[in-house]
Design a protein around this motif. Structure first.
Motif, PDB file in Angstrom:
ATOM      1  N   THR A  52      50.291  60.125  33.889  1.00  0.00           N
ATOM      2  CA  THR A  52      49.452  59.087  34.478  1.00  0.00           C
ATOM      3  C   THR A  52      48.397  59.736  35.360  1.00  0.00           C
ATOM      4  O   THR A  52      48.728  60.519  36.244  1.00  0.00           O
ATOM      5  CB  THR A  52      50.311  58.119  35.328  1.00  0.00           C
ATOM      6  OG1 THR A  52      51.469  57.777  34.586  1.00  0.00           O
ATOM      7  CG2 THR A  52      49.539  56.866  35.668  1.00  0.00           C
ATOM      8  N   VAL A  53      47.148  59.399  35.079  1.00  0.00           N
ATOM      9  CA  VAL A  53      46.037  59.926  35.885  1.00  0.00           C
ATOM     10  C   VAL A  53      45.761  58.925  36.998  1.00  0.00           C
ATOM     11  O   VAL A  53      45.534  57.747  36.733  1.00  0.00           O
ATOM     12  CB  VAL A  53      44.769  60.124  35.025  1.00  0.00           C
ATOM     13  CG1 VAL A  53      43.666  60.761  35.849  1.00  0.00           C
ATOM     14  CG2 VAL A  53      45.082  60.966  33.800  1.00  0.00           C
ATOM     15  N   GLN A 132      56.016  61.791  34.362  1.00  0.00           N
ATOM     16  CA  GLN A 132      57.384  61.301  34.252  1.00  0.00           C
ATOM     17  C   GLN A 132      57.989  61.941  33.007  1.00  0.00           C
ATOM     18  O   GLN A 132      57.283  62.160  32.014  1.00  0.00           O
ATOM     19  CB  GLN A 132      57.416  59.773  34.079  1.00  0.00           C
ATOM     20  CG  GLN A 132      57.522  59.005  35.373  1.00  0.00           C
ATOM     21  CD  GLN A 132      56.279  59.160  36.232  1.00  0.00           C
ATOM     22  OE1 GLN A 132      55.177  59.092  35.738  1.00  0.00           O
ATOM     23  NE2 GLN A 132      56.475  59.374  37.512  1.00  0.00           N
ATOM     24  N   ALA A 133      59.281  62.213  33.073  1.00  0.00           N
ATOM     25  CA  ALA A 133      59.971  62.817  31.934  1.00  0.00           C
ATOM     26  C   ALA A 133      61.200  61.983  31.594  1.00  0.00           C
ATOM     27  O   ALA A 133      61.776  61.336  32.471  1.00  0.00           O
ATOM     28  CB  ALA A 133      60.375  64.247  32.268  1.00  0.00           C
ATOM     29  N   ALA A 158      61.226  55.415  35.068  1.00  0.00           N
ATOM     30  CA  ALA A 158      60.945  56.533  35.976  1.00  0.00           C
ATOM     31  C   ALA A 158      59.661  56.272  36.765  1.00  0.00           C
ATOM     32  O   ALA A 158      59.591  56.554  37.957  1.00  0.00           O
ATOM     33  CB  ALA A 158      60.833  57.840  35.190  1.00  0.00           C
ATOM     34  N   LEU A 159      58.662  55.696  36.101  1.00  0.00           N
ATOM     35  CA  LEU A 159      57.386  55.418  36.758  1.00  0.00           C
ATOM     36  C   LEU A 159      57.531  54.310  37.796  1.00  0.00           C
ATOM     37  O   LEU A 159      57.071  54.444  38.927  1.00  0.00           O
ATOM     38  CB  LEU A 159      56.339  55.017  35.710  1.00  0.00           C
ATOM     39  CG  LEU A 159      54.943  54.686  36.240  1.00  0.00           C
ATOM     40  CD1 LEU A 159      54.281  55.951  36.785  1.00  0.00           C
ATOM     41  CD2 LEU A 159      54.083  54.086  35.146  1.00  0.00           C
ATOM     42  N   GLU A 160      58.189  53.209  37.424  1.00  0.00           N
ATOM     43  CA  GLU A 160      58.283  52.044  38.308  1.00  0.00           C
ATOM     44  C   GLU A 160      59.259  52.233  39.459  1.00  0.00           C
ATOM     45  O   GLU A 160      58.985  51.832  40.587  1.00  0.00           O
ATOM     46  CB  GLU A 160      58.690  50.807  37.493  1.00  0.00           C
ATOM     47  CG  GLU A 160      57.582  50.316  36.593  1.00  0.00           C
ATOM     48  CD  GLU A 160      58.061  49.267  35.593  1.00  0.00           C
ATOM     49  OE1 GLU A 160      59.220  48.825  35.682  1.00  0.00           O
ATOM     50  OE2 GLU A 160      57.250  48.901  34.720  1.00  0.00           O
ATOM     51  N   ASP A 163      62.262  56.823  41.969  1.00  0.00           N
ATOM     52  CA  ASP A 163      63.294  57.566  42.704  1.00  0.00           C
ATOM     53  C   ASP A 163      63.301  59.029  42.314  1.00  0.00           C
ATOM     54  O   ASP A 163      63.934  59.852  42.951  1.00  0.00           O
ATOM     55  CB  ASP A 163      64.693  56.983  42.403  1.00  0.00           C
ATOM     56  CG  ASP A 163      64.844  55.589  42.980  1.00  0.00           C
ATOM     57  OD1 ASP A 163      63.964  55.166  43.752  1.00  0.00           O
ATOM     58  OD2 ASP A 163      65.835  54.919  42.649  1.00  0.00           O
ATOM     59  N   GLY A 164      62.647  59.337  41.238  1.00  0.00           N
ATOM     60  CA  GLY A 164      62.602  60.703  40.746  1.00  0.00           C
ATOM     61  C   GLY A 164      61.749  60.716  39.508  1.00  0.00           C
ATOM     62  O   GLY A 164      61.497  59.680  38.918  1.00  0.00           O
ATOM     63  N   PRO A 165      61.288  61.884  39.124  1.00  0.00           N
ATOM     64  CA  PRO A 165      60.376  61.955  37.996  1.00  0.00           C
ATOM     65  C   PRO A 165      61.064  62.003  36.633  1.00  0.00           C
ATOM     66  O   PRO A 165      60.434  61.822  35.617  1.00  0.00           O
ATOM     67  CB  PRO A 165      59.615  63.242  38.255  1.00  0.00           C
ATOM     68  CG  PRO A 165      60.549  64.076  39.072  1.00  0.00           C
ATOM     69  CD  PRO A 165      61.415  63.146  39.846  1.00  0.00           C
TER      70      PRO A 165
END
Length: 192
Positions: A52-53, A132-133, A158-160, A163-165
């Motif tokens: 995400t940019v 995010q992964a 992961a994005l929303e 708490d972690g990537p």
């Protein structure tokens, strides 16, 4: 003098064929080949990234160039037999038929941290990029389209949730993993 014999090899059609077509179709072929192979105890995994940019004013050419650079960085970090597929403009996935999701986390996390430690520069401006992964477990009963949807849901989680990537879905819904902090140097990457 002695004549030099040149060995001319035909192009590897299997590799060419595999790379052709929409990403979903390529993944369906990979999945079908895995399912036909000797049944293993191994649970394979599908891994991916969403980039995400933060700078929304980025013009299309720069954005496209950035995503192409990210794609190249991902490909450069994976084994040569992995095919990285671009399922959305900013989403990249690959299928690992011989890697358990627990083991799939190691390369995913290494690549995510490499990307996170890269300063992408365009005309001396640093582009702020979030990565995010996700890793999802695969079973022979799954359908490729559902696996892609599951991976996308896991990336979105992961994005929303933030708490972690990195999120993992072993079939019970997405959960965060605590990534080990790798000792990576920050690098700079110029975007045309």
């Amino acid at each position: 003098g002695t004549a030099t014999h040149r060995l001319v090899l035909p192009p590897r059609t299997s590799a060419l064929r595999e790379a052709e077509g929409p990403p979903e179709t390529v993944f369906e072929r990979q999945f079908a080949a895995w399912r036909k192979s000797d049944p293993r105890e191994e649970i394979p995994c599908l891994s991916g990234f969403m980039v995400t940019v933060q700078d929304t004013a980025l013009d299309e050419h720069v954005r496209s160039s950035l995503m192409q650079t990210v794609y190249a960085k991902i490909v450069g970090q994976l084994r040569k037999d992995r095919r990285v597929l671009r399922i959305e403009d900013n989403q990249f996935i690959w299928f690992s038929p011989d890697v358990h999701p627990d083991d799939g986390l190691t390369p995913v996390e290494r690549i995510r941290q490499i990307l996170a430690n890269t300063r992408f520069l365009h005309e001396d401006n640093a582009l702020v990029v979030a990565v995010q992964a996700a890793v999802v477990a695969v079973s022979a009963q799954d359908r490729p389209s559902e696996l892609i949807t599951c991976l996308q849901r896991t990336l979105q989680h992961a994005l929303e949730k933030g708490d972690g990537p990195t999120c993992v879905d072993m079939g019970r819904g997405p959960s965060f993993m605590q990534p080990p902090k790798l000792d990576l140097e920050e690098t700079e990457c110029l975007i045309e």
